[in-house]
Scaffold this active site. Structure first.
Site, PDB file in Angstrom:
ATOM      1  N   GLY A  45       0.832  -1.204   0.000  1.00  0.00           N
ATOM      2  CA  GLY A  45       0.000   0.000   0.000  1.00  0.00           C
ATOM      3  C   GLY A  45       0.865   1.252   0.000  1.00  0.00           C
ATOM      4  N   SER A  46       0.197   2.413  -0.145  1.00  0.00           N
ATOM      5  CA  SER A  46       0.935   3.662  -0.342  1.00  0.00           C
ATOM      6  C   SER A  46       1.707   4.087   0.910  1.00  0.00           C
ATOM      7  CB  SER A  46      -0.011   4.780  -0.793  1.00  0.00           C
ATOM      8  OG  SER A  46      -0.993   5.025   0.185  1.00  0.00           O
ATOM      9  N   THR A  47       1.172   3.841   2.111  1.00  0.00           N
ATOM     10  CA  THR A  47       1.878   4.248   3.325  1.00  0.00           C
ATOM     11  C   THR A  47       3.141   3.395   3.500  1.00  0.00           C
ATOM     12  OG1 THR A  47      -0.353   4.561   4.206  1.00  0.00           O
ATOM     13  CG2 THR A  47       1.470   4.988   5.696  1.00  0.00           C
ATOM     14  N   GLY A 100       0.275  -0.862   6.404  1.00  0.00           N
ATOM     15  CA  GLY A 100      -0.815   0.108   6.513  1.00  0.00           C
ATOM     16  C   GLY A 100      -2.103  -0.620   6.859  1.00  0.00           C
ATOM     17  N   ALA A 101      -3.201   0.118   6.887  1.00  0.00           N
ATOM     18  CA  ALA A 101      -4.520  -0.493   7.107  1.00  0.00           C
ATOM     19  C   ALA A 101      -5.572   0.426   6.505  1.00  0.00           C
ATOM     20  CB  ALA A 101      -4.778  -0.705   8.591  1.00  0.00           C
ATOM     21  N   GLY A 115      -5.260  -3.162  -1.290  1.00  0.00           N
ATOM     22  CA  GLY A 115      -4.266  -3.519  -2.312  1.00  0.00           C
ATOM     23  C   GLY A 115      -4.284  -4.997  -2.680  1.00  0.00           C
ATOM     24  N   GLU A 121       0.321 -10.349   3.836  1.00  0.00           N
ATOM     25  CA  GLU A 121       0.405  -9.394   4.961  1.00  0.00           C
ATOM     26  C   GLU A 121       0.061 -10.082   6.283  1.00  0.00           C
ATOM     27  OE1 GLU A 121      -0.665  -5.270   2.561  1.00  0.00           O
ATOM     28  OE2 GLU A 121      -2.282  -6.409   3.453  1.00  0.00           O
TER      29      GLU A 121
HETATM   30  C1  5RP Z   1      -2.817  -3.554   1.066  1.00  0.00           C
HETATM   31  C2  5RP Z   1      -3.185  -3.027   2.399  1.00  0.00           C
HETATM   32  C3  5RP Z   1      -2.806  -1.606   2.684  1.00  0.00           C
HETATM   33  O1  5RP Z   1      -1.909  -1.584   3.743  1.00  0.00           O
HETATM   34  C4  5RP Z   1      -4.046  -0.822   3.044  1.00  0.00           C
HETATM   35  O2  5RP Z   1      -4.970  -0.986   1.991  1.00  0.00           O
HETATM   36  C5  5RP Z   1      -3.715   0.666   3.250  1.00  0.00           C
HETATM   37  O3  5RP Z   1      -3.286   1.235   2.049  1.00  0.00           O
HETATM   38  P1  5RP Z   1      -2.749   2.730   1.949  1.00  0.00           P
HETATM   39  O4  5RP Z   1      -1.524   2.810   2.791  1.00  0.00           O
HETATM   40  O5  5RP Z   1      -2.460   2.928   0.484  1.00  0.00           O
HETATM   41  O6  5RP Z   1      -3.835   3.651   2.435  1.00  0.00           O
HETATM   42  O7  5RP Z   1      -3.757  -3.673   3.244  1.00  0.00           O
HETATM   43  O8  5RP Z   1      -3.286  -4.869   0.883  1.00  0.00           O
END
Ligand code: 5RP
Length: 233
Positions: A45-47, A100-101, A115, A121
């Site tokens: 994910g982006s974070t 991330g979550a 994602g 994960e």
């Molecule tokens: C990917 C995830 C990501 O950590 C979650 O969707 C958060 O994404 P982002 O950091 O882009 O908001 O679980 O499978």
């Protein structure tokens, strides 16, 4: 001998990052936890991408030797681009991980998997003594399921069976996730499909109840995991 690759030089995060400033703040905080010699589980994910970038800067500036265990192909490529050596869960136990979550409730239960990487994960969180979950405040909710469905990874030929069995768990709606950049459904890195399932109520037992359906590979519900720490802005 090293690859001379334009592909890797130009590879980048492919979408606008929502709440970028807030995510940068928590990503930098997590990057400060890195110590020489660490083996680190890298969420998706982006974070997580921003945390990896911040870690890569420290590795270069401070000449740190670390190894990474990525949870997705996307993060594997970013590790390669950042020249961070990659290892696997079969070889090493991570010293710690970050991820991330999509939602976090007051008891630190999570929905993850926007994602589509929730299978690896979850393995990483189970394998790691400690996982830092980085969220901006928009992810903190009073109860799970307010803003996000529960993603459920399903073995393709089980899709109709899982849809039928899921009805016993009283979802409010069930959708097959479709892809961007391809026609038809999203195919996960494990060759499976994803159902996005909305629930009005998410009891603590729901993670196990979903997993008990034959054909379900994994869900994005993380209920009662004691080894996670929430890092928010
Ligand atoms: C990917 C995830 C990501 O950590 C979650 O969707 C958060 O994404 P982002 O950091 O882009 O908001 O679980 O499978």
């Amino acid at each position: 001998m090293k690859w001379n690759s334009r592909l890797m030089e130009t590879w980048e995060w492919n979408a606008p990052i929502v709440n970028e400033k807030q995510k940068q703040k928590v990503a930098s905080r997590v990057a400060s936890f890195v110590k020489e010699g660490d083996v680190i589980g890298v969420g998706s994910g982006s974070t997580s991408y921003m945390a990896l970038q911040a870690i890569a800067r420290r590795v270069k500036e401070e000449h740190l030797n670390i190894q990474a265990i990525p949870t997705s192909q996307e993060m594997m490529l970013f590790c390669i681009q950042a020249e961070i050596p990659v290892t696997t869960l079969e070889v090493q136990i991570p010293d710690w991980s970050f991820d991330g979550a999509d939602e976090v409730d007051p008891d630190h239960n999570l929905i993850k998997g926007r994602g589509g990487a929730m299978f690896k994960e979850k393995l990483m969180i189970l394998a790691s003594p400690r996982t830092y979950i980085m969220v901006d405040r928009s992810k903190i909710v009073s109860t799970l399921g307010l803003n996000f469905p529960v993603p459920v990874e399903v073995f393709p030929s089980a899709i109709r069976v899982v849809e039928r069995e899921m009805e016993y768990l009283s979802p409010s709606s069930v959708h097959l996730r479709t892809g961007n950049g391809k026609d038809g459904p999203v195919i996960t890195e494990n060759g499976n499909l994803i159902l996005d399932v909305w629930f009005r109520d998410i009891p603590i037992s729901l993670e196990k109840d979903i997993k008990a359906i034959p054909g379900v590979v994994e869900s994005g519900l993380f209920m009662g995991y004691k080894n996670i720490g929430i890092v928010h802005d």
